[in-house]
Design an enzyme around this catalytic site. Structure first.
Site, PDB file in Angstrom:
ATOM      1  CB  SER A 118     -16.988 -52.224  23.114  1.00 22.75           C
ATOM      2  OG  SER A 118     -16.300 -51.085  22.645  1.00 22.75           O
TER       3      SER A 118
ATOM      4  CG  ASP B  38     -10.246 -44.596  29.627  1.00 26.28           C
ATOM      5  OD1 ASP B  38      -9.056 -44.915  29.493  1.00 26.28           O
ATOM      6  OD2 ASP B  38     -11.181 -45.118  28.976  1.00 26.28           O
TER       7      ASP B  38
END
Ligand SMILES: [Zn+2]
Length: 333
Positions: free
Chosen positions: A280, A94
Site C-alpha cells: 500500500s 503472494d
C-alpha cells in the site's frame, strides 16, 4: 518448465537464515508495472539490499503472469547494469490460493511461492501446504505458509476481522508441512485502512487515528516454539501521513487512512521476522506524485511526465524502508 536458476533469481532459504541471524528483514515489495519494478531495483541496488519481488493475484490479473515473470528476469539484468554483480532477487507468488496456481508459477520460473490456506480448517491448510511444499522442493523453490487470519483488503484477499496465530499450532504446522517460512497474524492488516475509528483512539492535535500496538506477546510465543524459524509479516505498510496529506491536498479523499507505525516494524525486523510485505505504501507514493503533477500542471498529458515523478517518489520510499525500517541495507553479498 523453466528453472528460476536459469533466470538468475534466488530462493529465500539462505537469505532468510542470514536475516534471522543478523536481526534484519528482507523487503517484499509488490509490483504491477514497470515503474514500480524499476523503483524497487534502483532502491535495492543503491542500498545493496536483497529484495523479494512479489506478484499477487491482482497483479497477475492486471499485468499477466507471463509478462511479470519476464519483467523479473529483466530486473536481474537491470540490477547488473546498475552495478550489482550478483543480484539477490527473489520472484515470489503472494497469496497463492491453490496448488495449481503455485505449480504454474513454479513451472514458469518463480523462485518462491506462498500458499495461503489460512482461511481453511487447520487440517486442510496443513494438507494443501504440504502438497505445495512437496512439489516446490523438487525444484528447490521455497514455500511460505500462513497460520492465523489478517483483517483488511488486499487485491482479492479480504477478511472482516483478524484472528491471531495460535502459538500452540506452529510446531505441528511447520513439521507436518515442511514449509520454509510462516506468515503469522499479530495485528498487521492489509490495505490503507488498517484500523477503523472504533478500533483506535484519535490523537486530538492532528486529528489522526492512533493504531493499536502489534501483539508482540504472540510473536514472542511463536519464536519460543520455533527458535530461529523464518517468520513473515503481511499487511505491513505504515501509510505515511505525508503521502495521505499530499493525496488529500491535491484532490484525493483518504480520510482516516492509517497503518503500522514504523518503529514497531523495526522492532519486529530485529527478531525472527525476516520478511516484511509492503504494498500500500508504494501505491500511496505513486498516487500522491501523480495527483501533484495533475494539479500543478493540468496541461501535461505525457504519461512519462507523471509516472516519472511517481517512480522517483517510490524509489525514495523503498530506500527509506530498506534503511530505516527493515535494516537490510548492505546485506547483499
Ligand atoms: Zn498479504
Amino acid at each position: 518448465m523453466v528453472s528460476y536458476k536459469e533466470l538468475g533469481l534466488v530462493n529465500t532459504r539462505k537469505m532468510f537464515a542470514k536475516a534471522v541471524d543478523g536481526g534484519y528483514a528482507i523487503p517484499a515489495f509488490n509490483f504491477n508495472n514497470m515503474e514500480q519494478m524499476q523503483a524497487i531495483i534502483m532502491a535495492a541496488v543503491e542500498t545493496k539490499s536483497p529484495v523479494i519481488l512479489q506478484v499477487s493475484k491482482g497483479a497477475r490479473n492486471y499485468a499477466n503472469q507471463t509478462l511479470l515473470r519476464y519483467m523479473a528476469q529483466g530486473a536481474v539484468e537491470y540490477a547488473k547494469e546498475l552495478g550489482c554483480a550478483h543480484p539477490e532477487i527473489v520472484l515470489h507468488l503472494d497469496h497463492g490460493d491453490s496448488f495449481e496456481t503455485c505449480k504454474s508459477c513454479i513451472d514458469m520460473g518463480f523462485s518462491s511461492v506462498m500458499i495461503d490456506g489460512s482461511a481453511l480448517p487447520y487440517d486442510e491448510n496443513v494438507a494443501l501446504t504440504k502438497k505445495v511444499v512437496d512439489y516446490a522442493h523438487q525444484f528447490d523453490v521455497t514455500v511460505e505458509g500462513e497460520l492465523g487470519v489478517l483483517a483488511g483488503v488486499e487485491d482479492e484477499v479480504a477478511a472482516e476481522e483478524s484472528h491471531y496465530t495460535k502459538p500452540e499450532e506452529v510446531i505441528d504446522f511447520s513439521t507436518r508441512t515442511g514449509c520454509d517460512s510462516l506468515a503469522i497474524s499479530i495485528g498487521t492488516s492489509h490495505g490503507a485502512y488498517k484500523f477503523n475509528p472504533e478500533q483506535c483512539p484519535r490523537d486530538p492535535k492532528p486529528g489522526r487515528l492512533v493504531p493499536p500496538p502489534l501483539a508482540f506477546d504472540v510473536l514472542d510465543a511463536v519464536m519460543e516454539k520455533l527458535p530461529g524459524f523464518p517468520i513473515v509479516l503481511h499487511g505491513s505498510s505504515s501509510v505515511p501521513q505525508e503521502y495521505v496529506d499530499m493525496i488529500n491536498k491535491y484532490g484525493g479523499k483518504l480520510p482516516d487512512a492509517v497503518g503500522i507505525p514504523e518503529e514497531q516494524l523495526r522492532k519486529a525486523a530485529k527478531s525472527a521476522v525476516c520478511k516484511i510485505n509492503i504494498d500500500s505504501d508504494s501505491r500511496l507514493a505513486f498516487t500522491a506524485a501523480v495527483r501533484k503533477v495533475f494539479a500543478e500542471k493540468p496541461a501535461e498529458f505525457d504519461p512519462r511526465k507523471y509516472c516519472g515523478p511517481a517512480r522517483d517518489l517510490m524509489t525514495e520510499l523503498y530506500k527509506h524502508k530498506i534503511i530505516n525500517v527493515l535494516g537490510s541495507d548492505g546485506k547483499a553479498e
